[in-house]
Structures are given as structure tokens and as C-alpha cells.
Design an enzyme around this catalytic site. Structure first.
Site, PDB file in Angstrom:
ATOM      1  N   ALA A  35     -59.717  39.741  16.607  1.00 47.20           N
ATOM      2  CA  ALA A  35     -59.566  41.113  16.156  1.00 47.20           C
ATOM      3  C   ALA A  35     -60.917  41.629  15.691  1.00 47.20           C
ATOM      4  O   ALA A  35     -61.779  40.864  15.270  1.00 47.20           O
ATOM      5  CB  ALA A  35     -58.558  41.196  15.013  1.00 47.20           C
ATOM      6  N   THR A  36     -61.104  42.953  15.795  1.00 50.55           N
ATOM      7  CA  THR A  36     -62.351  43.563  15.343  1.00 50.55           C
ATOM      8  C   THR A  36     -62.535  43.329  13.849  1.00 50.55           C
ATOM      9  O   THR A  36     -61.653  43.622  13.057  1.00 50.55           O
ATOM     10  CB  THR A  36     -62.336  45.072  15.628  1.00 50.55           C
ATOM     11  N   GLN A  37     -63.673  42.788  13.482  1.00 46.43           N
ATOM     12  CA  GLN A  37     -63.958  42.514  12.075  1.00 46.43           C
ATOM     13  C   GLN A  37     -64.971  43.490  11.478  1.00 46.43           C
ATOM     14  O   GLN A  37     -65.148  43.529  10.278  1.00 46.43           O
ATOM     15  CB  GLN A  37     -64.489  41.083  11.920  1.00 46.43           C
TER      16      GLN A  37
END
Length: 264
Positions: A35-37
Site C-alpha cells: 500500500a502507498t506509504q
């Protein structure tokens, strides 16, 4: 040392049978699901204020790649349906994804052709649930969103939702640095619910323009070119692009102690 999983830490073939290499190679080439962090291309503040006949929003046109002013024509105020405007700051790719979701929502709503349209409170409730659901999956959409329009009773509507699913409403709102720099100025006009009834469109617009100028001076990720959107209680939406901060001057910096060659 040989750290290959194929050569150590697996059941003995003479006891449990040949090793299933399909298990080891599962997902090879695609990698783990991630997931985009951290947002990459971002937009800064969106500001908004209610007035007696609607709501005014503004957002500059800059999309920054870190500290690089990369894109100077990014629109972050989106008309949704016939009478609602959504303004977004944060990750631009997530913003585009949300815009696509809202477009699909409006198309599906139009299928019924029953004479009813989604208003700002409906779109706001939808976005609040989307943002909270993505947060609960530890895969948030990295945006802060303002939704403006009118309520079913015909009064102005303005509310906020962010990547954590936090929601609240106020007669003056801002995202990003605007929450610190612009909101105190906006509250000079409206600080409590109901104050907007005594504020005209001209007064609200003048305050918005003042805030955009302050943000350009103080926020390194802002731009002097911006878009203004106005939603009216009769359902009209007016979007004005390519607005510019007027009468800009950096002469005030000469009086700041420590600026340039001035000694503290």
C-alpha cells in the site's frame, strides 16, 4: 552461507516427500501486495468559507514533486453532479482516483432518472465512508477533502474529511497549511454557525483572495495562480480558473530581522 529457502528450513524429502517448489515460487515476479506509504505528487491547501447565498472555495494550481514545483496547471476543485464542488489536497494520483469514483457515482445515480440528484451532504457521506474504509484496510487515500454545496433545506453546506476518516463541519474550513494560516483570517468574518448570514459574496471573496495571497507568501508549496469555485443556493456553480494574486510585493521581507544581509 547459503540462505536459499530451497536448501534449508524445509521438511525432509525422505520423510515428507519431494518439496513443492510451486509454494516457493508463488507470486514470483509480482512481489507482495503493498500500500502507498507516502504521497509523491502533492497539492497544498484548499480553503473555503460560507456566505449568505452559498460557499466559496479556492485552491492553487501547483502540484509539487517533493520540493520541486513540478506541475503548475493542476486543477484541484472538481464539480460533482449539478450543484456540488469537491476540493482536494494531498496526493494527486489518489485525488484522480477519487475523481473517477465520484464520476462513476454520478453516472450510476443518473440511471434512475427520477428527478432526484445527489447533493453535497450525500456526496460527503459517501466520501467519509470511502476514506474510513480505506483507512481501516491500512491502505488510505492520502487526501484531505472539502465538500461544498447546499443542504436539502436550502442552506449552505461545507464539511471536511481526511485520510483517517475524520469528519467535521464549520462555516470556514481549510486543509494543509491553510488550517494554520488561512482559517484565523476566515474566522474574522465567520467564526460560528449562522455568522455567514451577515456575510456577502463580495466580502467572502475578498477574504479568500487575501488568504490565497498570504498562503503564497508563507507556504513554500503554493502558487500565485489559483482557481475559485462558488456554489449558490439556487444550485448554480461558477468556477473561475487562472486567477492571480494581485499587488504582490516582497518588500516587507526587508523588515524581518535576519533576512538577507541584515544583522540580527
Amino acid at each position: 552461507m547459503d540462505h536459499s529457502q530451497e536448501r534449508w528450513g524445509r521438511p525432509r524429502s525422505d520423510v515428507y516427500g519431494p518439496y513443492q517448489y510451486a509454494i516457493h515460487n508463488a507470486g514470483a515476479g509480482s512481489g507482495p501486495s503493498t500500500a502507498t506509504q507516502q504521497p509523491i505528487i502533492t497539492g497544498t491547501s484548499v480553503i473555503a468559507i460560507k456566505f449568505d447565498n452559498g460557499v466559496i472555495l479556492a485552491a492553487d494550481n501547483l502540484a509539487s514533486y517533493g520540493s520541486l514545483a513540478r506541475f503548475t496547471d493542476q486543477e484541484r476543485l472538481i464539480k460533482v453532479g449539478k450543484e456540488t464542488v469537491v476540493g482536494m489536497s494531498g496526493d494527486v494520483s489518489d485525488m484522480q482516483y477519487i475523481e473517477m469514483m465520484l464520476e462513476r457515482l454520478i453516472i450510476e445515480d443518473d440511471y434512475a432518472q427520477d428527478g432526484h440528484n445527489l447533493r453535497a451532504p450525500h456526496i460527503y457521506e459517501y466520501l467519509s465512508r470511502v476514506m474510513y474504509a480505506r483507512r481501516s484496510k491500512v491502505d488510505p487515500l492520502w487526501n484531505a477533502i472539502l465538500v461544498a454545496g447546499k443542504k436539502d433545506d436550502g442552506s449552505p453546506f461545507l464539511a471536511y474529511v481526511d485520510l483517517l476518516g475524520v469528519t467535521y463541519s464549520s462555516p470556514s474550513l481549510a486543509t494543509g497549511f491553510g488550517a494554520y494560516l488561512a482559517v484565523p483570517l476566515l474566522r474574522q468574518l465567520v467564526s460560528d454557525e449562522g455568522d455567514e448570514k451577515s456575510v456577502t459574496e463580495a466580502e467572502a471573496r475578498a477574504k479568500i483572495e487575501q488568504c490565497m495571497k498570504v498562503l503564497f507568501y508563507r507556504d513554500a508549496r503554493s502558487l500565485d495562480k489559483y482557481t475559485i469555485a462558488t456554489t449558490y443556493l439556487d444550485g448554480e456553480v461558477k468556477i473561475e480558473k487562472d486567477q492571480r494574486c494581485q499587488d504582490m510585493s516582497w518588500r516587507f521581507a526587508e523588515h524581518i530581522r535576519g533576512y538577507g544581509t541584515q544583522k540580527v
